[in-house]
Design a protein around this motif. Structure first.
Motif, PDB file in Angstrom:
ATOM      1  N   GLY A  39       0.847  -1.334  -0.019  1.00  0.00           N
ATOM      2  CA  GLY A  39       0.052  -0.171   0.167  1.00  0.00           C
ATOM      3  C   GLY A  39       0.896   1.388   0.105  1.00  0.00           C
ATOM      4  O   GLY A  39       2.048   1.229  -0.579  1.00  0.00           O
ATOM      5  N   ASN A  40       0.278   2.048   0.958  1.00  0.00           N
ATOM      6  CA  ASN A  40       1.167   3.470   1.017  1.00  0.00           C
ATOM      7  C   ASN A  40       1.829   3.760   2.115  1.00  0.00           C
ATOM      8  O   ASN A  40       2.735   4.905   2.070  1.00  0.00           O
ATOM      9  CB  ASN A  40       0.157   4.798   0.507  1.00  0.00           C
ATOM     10  N   THR A  41       1.644   2.941   3.165  1.00  0.00           N
ATOM     11  CA  THR A  41       2.242   3.125   4.497  1.00  0.00           C
ATOM     12  C   THR A  41       2.940   1.930   4.968  1.00  0.00           C
ATOM     13  O   THR A  41       2.106   0.624   4.719  1.00  0.00           O
ATOM     14  CB  THR A  41       1.133   3.706   5.505  1.00  0.00           C
ATOM     15  N   THR A  42       4.142   1.926   5.405  1.00  0.00           N
ATOM     16  CA  THR A  42       4.632   0.818   6.282  1.00  0.00           C
ATOM     17  C   THR A  42       5.224   1.168   7.604  1.00  0.00           C
ATOM     18  O   THR A  42       5.803   2.253   7.807  1.00  0.00           O
ATOM     19  CB  THR A  42       5.845   0.183   5.217  1.00  0.00           C
ATOM     20  N   MET A  43       5.021   0.292   8.445  1.00  0.00           N
ATOM     21  CA  MET A  43       5.642   0.708   9.644  1.00  0.00           C
ATOM     22  C   MET A  43       7.175   0.395  10.004  1.00  0.00           C
ATOM     23  O   MET A  43       7.664  -0.510   9.432  1.00  0.00           O
ATOM     24  CB  MET A  43       5.007  -0.202  10.983  1.00  0.00           C
ATOM     25  N   VAL A  44       8.071   1.388  10.304  1.00  0.00           N
ATOM     26  CA  VAL A  44       9.385   1.147  10.632  1.00  0.00           C
ATOM     27  C   VAL A  44       9.751   1.587  11.887  1.00  0.00           C
ATOM     28  O   VAL A  44       9.799   2.573  12.183  1.00  0.00           O
ATOM     29  CB  VAL A  44      10.133   1.906   9.305  1.00  0.00           C
ATOM     30  N   ILE A  45      10.573   0.445  12.595  1.00  0.00           N
ATOM     31  CA  ILE A  45      10.933   0.819  13.876  1.00  0.00           C
ATOM     32  C   ILE A  45      12.523   1.060  14.032  1.00  0.00           C
ATOM     33  O   ILE A  45      13.168   0.350  13.406  1.00  0.00           O
ATOM     34  CB  ILE A  45      10.820  -0.654  14.848  1.00  0.00           C
ATOM     35  N   HIS A  46      12.812   2.033  14.530  1.00  0.00           N
ATOM     36  CA  HIS A  46      14.330   2.493  14.303  1.00  0.00           C
ATOM     37  C   HIS A  46      14.897   2.966  15.872  1.00  0.00           C
ATOM     38  O   HIS A  46      13.829   3.245  16.922  1.00  0.00           O
ATOM     39  CB  HIS A  46      14.544   3.259  13.420  1.00  0.00           C
TER      40      HIS A  46
END
Length: 468
Positions: A138-145
Motif C-alpha cells: 500500500g502507501n504506508t509501512t511501519m518502520v521501527i528504529h
C-alpha cells in the motif's frame, strides 16, 4: 554508469508493478484489525488509526522516489566528500569513522556498485526485490528504529473474546543489518515502555505471548504468525513491536506491514483442560500407538507446545523443489502417553521415491532427517518460550542407521518434537511427484528398512512426496 543506474531503477519499478498482490479469498476469516494495512489516518497526524507512536515510525516513501534517487546517485568521489551517505528516504546508511575518515571498503569500487544494486533498494520501504506476490505494501509501512523520542510503538486496545484462540500474522523484514527483533501481544493495561511487564493476574495478563524473531538478518519480506489464546478475563489486547533503544547511532531498521488478526478457536496454546478448553479427542489408533505425527512447514517455527488437531494428523508430507535445489519440511511428533523409548524416524522399505516413467529418487543420497533441539526458557506470565537451534551446517549426530540416515527422537508425554526432513533434487530431474513413505517406529515395533519386508508389526508410516 548513469545509464546503468537508470536501468537498475527501471528494473526495480517494473518488478514491483508486475508483482501486484492477489485478491483475497471470499471465505477467508475476517480480519479483526480495521486498519491492518496502516492506510487510514483520519486525523492526518502521520500515525495510522489504531496506533500510538511518532510519525517517523511510518514510511510513505514511493517507488518513484526510490527510482529517482538511484538514477541521480552522486559519483563515488562526491559521496566520499560528504559526512555521511543517505538512502532514498533520507535515512543515514553510512557514516565516517570516529577519526573522520572513511573505511577501506567504503572507498572501494565494489561498495559503490553495491549502493545502486543492493544497499539503496534494500534500505527503501520496498526492500530487496522481488516482492512476494501476496504482500500489499500500500502507501504506508511501519518502520521501527533508534531515533528519539525513545518511546515504543504500540496499538490502541483491540477487543477480543475471553478464553478464545486467535492468530496474528504480519509481514516483516530488516534493513541495515541483524538485530534482536521481538513482537509482543500484551494485555490492555500493560505499560507502554516496559520490556517484560509483570504483576498482572493469570486471567488478565500484562504479557500474553511474544515471538522472538531472533538476531536475524531478514532482508526479504517474510510472513510471520503468532497463535495465542486469551485468558478467562481478557477482553482487550495490544500489539507491540518491541525495540531496544541504543545510546549510539544505529542504522538498523525493522519493517512491518499488513497485520491480520483472525479468530481461530482451534488454537490451544498453553494449558488445556476443563469444558472451555478441553484437550483434543484423539482417534483410537493414536492412543494405541501413543503418538501422533503432523506435517508442518519450516516457517513459522513449530514449538514443542504446539497442539495439533485430530484432522491434521497423518497427512502426507510434501516437499516442493526445483532441480538443483534443497527444500525442507517438518514432521512434528506429539506423544499422547508415556513412550517406553525413543522413536525411530527414517525411510520405509526400499528407500526410493518412485516418480513418473520409471524414474526415482534414491533417499539415502538425497533425503536427510535431523532432530530440532530447542532450548526451553522460563518466562514470567508465560509457561515457556522456545528458541530453536537452527539447523546450521556442521557436525551431525551419527544416525542409528547410517545408510538411510535414520534418526532417533525422544518425545516426553504431552510434548512434541520436530524432525526436519530435507530433500535435494538433482539437476536434470524430470518434473513430477516422487512418492514413498517415512517410518515412525516406537519401541517394540519393527523398523522396515532396505532389506526387510513389510509385516503385521510395522511402525507407523507417513506418505512422503517430493514434488519437482
Amino acid at each position: 554508469m548513469v545509464k546503468r543506474r537508470k536501468q537498475v531503477a527501471t528494473a526495480v519499478l517494473v518488478l514491483v508493478s508486475t508483482m501486484l498482490p492477489t485478491a483475497g479469498v471470499a471465505d477467508s476469516p475476517m480480519n479483526l484489525l480495521a486498519n491492518g494495512g496502516l492506510e487510514n489516518d483520519a486525523d492526518n497526524d502521520g500515525v495510522p488509526d489504531g496506533w500510538v507512536s511518532h510519525p517517523h515510525h511510518f514510511s510513505r516513501e514511493t517507488m518513484g522516489q526510490v527510482q529517482e534517487h538511484i538514477t541521480n546517485m552522486p559519483t563515488h568521489q562526491q559521496m566520499l566528500a560528504a559526512e555521511h551517505v543517505e538512502g532514498s528516504d533520507g535515512w543515514i546508511l553510512f557514516r565516517r569513522e570516529a577519526d573522520g575518515t572513511w573505511g577501506p571498503y567504503i572507498k572501494s569500487a565494489q561498495w559503490y556498485q553495491r549502493m545502486a544494486n543492493e544497499y539503496l533498494p534494500q534500505n527503501s520501504r520496498f526492500g530487496q526485490l522481488p516482492l512476494p506476490a501476496d504482500l500489499d505494501l500500500g502507501n504506508t509501512t511501519m518502520v521501527i528504529h533508534n531515533l528519539p523520542p525513545h518511546e515504543q510503538t504500540i496499538s490502541e486496545p483491540i477487543p477480543v473474546k475471553p478464553n478464545t484462540g486467535y492468530r496474528l500474522s504480519f509481514w516483516f523484514r530488516m534493513g541495515g543489518g541483524s538485530e534482536e527483533a521481538i513482537f509482543q501481544i500484551l494485555g490492555s493495561r500493560a505499560p507502554r515502555n516496559d520490556a517484560w511487564p509483570t504483576g498482572a493476574s493469570k486471567d488478565n495478563r500484562h504479557l500474553i505471548t511474544y515471538l522472538n524473531l531472533g538476531w536475524s538478518w531478514v532482508p526479504y519480506w517474510r510472513r510471520y504468525e503468532i497463535a495465542f489464546r486469551t485468558a478467562a478475563e481478557e477482553t482487550e489486547i495490544r500489539l507491540r513491536p518491541w525495540k531496544y533503544f541504543r545510546g549510539y547511532d544505529d542504522a538498523r531498521r525493522a519493517w512491518f506491514d499488513d497485520f491480520c488478526l483472525v479468530e481461530d478457536d482451534s488454537v490451544r496454546v498453553g494449558g488445556t483442560g476443563g469444558p472451555a478448553n478441553p484437550p483434543p479427542a484423539w482417534p483410537e489408533a493414536v492412543m494405541n500407538r501413543g503418538f501422533t505425527v503432523v506435517p508442518r512447514p519450516t516457517m513459522p517455527l513449530t514449538y514443542n507446545h504446539f497442539e495439533p488437531l485430530p484432522d491434521q494428523i497423518d497427512q502426507p508430507l510434501v516437499i516442493t523443489a526445483a532441480p538443483g535445489q534443497y527444500a525442507s519440511a517438518v514432521l512434528f511428533i506429539k506423544a499422547v502417553k508415556d513412550l517406553s523409548g525413543p522413536l525411530v524416524v527414517g525411510p520405509k522399505g526400499r528407500p526410493q521415491l518412485n516418480g513418473p516413467d520409471g524414474m526415482y529418487l534414491w533417499m539415502p543420497n538425497l533425503v536427510e532427517f535431523r532432530v530440532c533441539h530447542p532450548l526451553q526458557i522460563k518466562k514470567s506470565q508465560q509457561q515457556w518460550e522456545l528458541r530453536p537451534h537452527y539447523l546450521m551446517p556442521g557436525a551431525r549426530e551419527t544416525p542409528i542407521r547410517e545408510y538411510t540416515r535414520t534418526v532417533e527422537v525422544n518425545v516426553p508425554k504431552g510434548e512434541g518434537r520436530s524432525v526436519w526432513v530435507t530433500a535435494f533434487v538433482p539437476d536434470g530431474t524430470p518434473p513430477g511427484d516422487y512418492r514413498g513413505e517415512i517410518h515412525v517406529v516406537a519401541e517394540g515395533k519393527d523398523y522396515v528398512g532396505y532389506d526387510q519386508q513389510p509385516g503385521p508389526n510395522d511402525g507407523h508410516a507417513i506418505p512422503f512426496t517430493v514434488r519437482v
